[in-house]
Write an enzyme that holds these catalytic residues in place. Structure first.
Site, PDB file in Angstrom:
ATOM      1  N   HIS A 273       0.849  -1.191   0.000  1.00  0.00           N
ATOM      2  CA  HIS A 273       0.000   0.000   0.000  1.00  0.00           C
ATOM      3  C   HIS A 273       0.882   1.237   0.000  1.00  0.00           C
ATOM      4  O   HIS A 273       1.910   1.256   0.683  1.00  0.00           O
ATOM      5  CB  HIS A 273      -0.920   0.000   1.233  1.00  0.00           C
ATOM      6  N   ASP A 327      -7.672  -5.594   0.680  1.00  0.00           N
ATOM      7  CA  ASP A 327      -8.221  -6.580  -0.248  1.00  0.00           C
ATOM      8  C   ASP A 327      -7.842  -8.015   0.104  1.00  0.00           C
ATOM      9  O   ASP A 327      -8.379  -8.953  -0.488  1.00  0.00           O
ATOM     10  CB  ASP A 327      -7.752  -6.270  -1.675  1.00  0.00           C
TER      11      ASP A 327
END
Ligand code: COA
Length: 396
Positions: A273, A327
């Site tokens: 991320h 996710d």
């Protein structure tokens, strides 16, 4: 404190610096959401995500994000009622959706149907708070109905009408499956929506703000954001995580699979991320929700594979600050809820519409059109040549 440059003055003597992906470049000021990527903390309007996920509902959280404060009982009831009243979608939109190909991706169907709302609600009054509220209610109410409608239409069935006696999340699951969901399943789904509702200036929210800055209508804002969310580096990763886990197949194959993938410089889906250098706090909560579902409705062997993948990938990639993101576990939750895989990203959109609308409203409050610059790397000025002269050039 970050410096705010006077919008009317550009320092011509400072050479522009190109930062690919705008990494570290503040592109707006915002009071909606804060991320501490080193400690793994996320707040919406100052409230820790963990507290909202444990105690709030999606609609209450959406109200908080969009209007800045937790609603009173009266305001929340009014908001819930308005959303309930606007859940139905025009038969013209349903008919339009019946013309969509059944094998198209539901995100494309959602983008088209969200954009079509602009045709049906074409009045645009961006300085009228009543218009803003009506658009917010309409989008939050109708996006889930459109996702569920496309699901039934592509199966050759007629969409079913929302049920007014069901909560926002229970009604969505009902419209999708034609069965009233178990209360725990509906609550966990609602918590998933809270977790996905907002995340500062991610790609789709940036896209929403850029579109909003042109003063176009909110349906175009949401449609552009849906298109951006669809990609595998953003919301689309949740589908790919399950495909990866299935490909790995069993815990004992995880290490070799990951070592090969990392050696081949493949991206491990659901990992990494831009903002977090630790495990994403949303992944921590989602993992707990997955375990609640497994305890209640039966174990999923893919969860064992996922945990082994997390263990090995964190060992290999952790030193670079790469850990599970939102996710990684969401797909396992949705799979246990019986949701088809290609609806995972549309469900992300159902949640994120709250954040997009909060940013739309904030953008309108202090608008200046986005128009960044570029560093030109093309040919120097040259003269157009007729075809005969071009054809005679050496090497043609
Ligand atoms: N698997 C393996 N390596 C990864 C990785 C992943 N999931 N994510 C980042 N890296 C590595 C890159 O290969 C790169 O390594 P290098 O410096 O040796 O070349 C480094 O980490 C930086 O990656 P980069 O792609 O530049 O980071 P970014 O901030 O631009 O991208 C993501 C962030 C989320 C797009 C990226 O981590 C990714 O593609 N993840 C997988 C897709 C995903 O899960 N998306 C959902 C995000 S919520």
């Amino acid at each position: 404190m970050p410096m705010v440059v006077d919008a009317n003055r550009v320092a011509s003597d400072v050479a522009p610096v190109f930062r690919p992906g705008l990494e570290g470049v503040p592109a707006t000021q915002s009071a909606i959401c804060d991320i501490d990527g080193l400690q793994g903390l996320l707040t919406y309007r100052g409230y820790p995500l963990e507290e909202l996920a444990a105690s709030s509902t999606f609609l209450e959280t959406a109200h908080l994000l969009i209007w800045g404060e937790l609603p009173t009982t009266e305001h929340l009831r009014a908001f819930e009622h308005n959303v309930q009243m606007h859940r139905r979608v025009s038969f013209r939109i349903r008919d339009m959706m019946k013309c969509f190909p059944a094998d198209g991706h539901p995100m494309d169907a959602l983008q088209s149907s969200a954009a079509s709302l602009g045709l049906f609600y074409s009045r645009r009054a961006l300085d009228d708070p009543a218009y803003i509220e009506a658009a917010v209610v309409r989008l939050i109410a109708k996006i889930p109905t459109m996702v569920a409608a496309y699901q039934l239409i592509r199966l050759g069935q007629d969409p079913i009408q929302p049920r007014d006696d069901l909560s926002y999340s229970a009604n969505f699951l009902y419209m999708l499956t034609e069965r009233e969901p178990d209360p725990l399943a509906a609550r966990i789904f609602d918590q998933c929506l809270i977790l996905h509702a907002e995340h500062s200036l991610n790609a789709s929210t940036f896209s929403a703000r850029v579109t909003a800055s042109t003063l176009t209508d909110p349906y175009a804002v949401v449609a552009s954001a849906v298109g951006t969310l669809a990609g595998p580096l953003h919301g689309g990763a949740n589908e790919d995580v399950l495909a990866m886990l299935e490909q790995i197949g069993s815990e004992d194959r995880a290490e070799a699979w990951l070592d090969r993938a990392i050696a081949e410089k493949q991206k491990i889906m659901g990992f990494g991320h831009r903002e977090y250098k630790v495990k994403d706090p949303r992944a921590v909560i989602l993992q707990g929700l997955a375990e609640q579902l497994f305890d209640r409705f039966g174990h999923d062997g893919m969860y064992d594979v996922a945990r082994r993948v997390e263990e090995v990938a964190s060992e290999r990639l952790g030193p670079k600050g790469i850990y599970p993101n939102v996710d990684f576990y969401s797909g396992l939750v949705y799979r246990k809820l019986g949701i088809p895989r290609d609806l995972f990203t549309p469900i992300f959109a159902i949640a994120r519409v709250a954040g997009w609308l909060a940013h739309w409203k904030e953008q309108l409050g202090a608008n200046r059109i986005y128009r960044p610059t570029q560093i030109y790397t093309g040919a120097a000025r040259r003269t157009w040549l007729p075809q005969d002269a071009r054809n005679a050039l050496p090497g043609v």
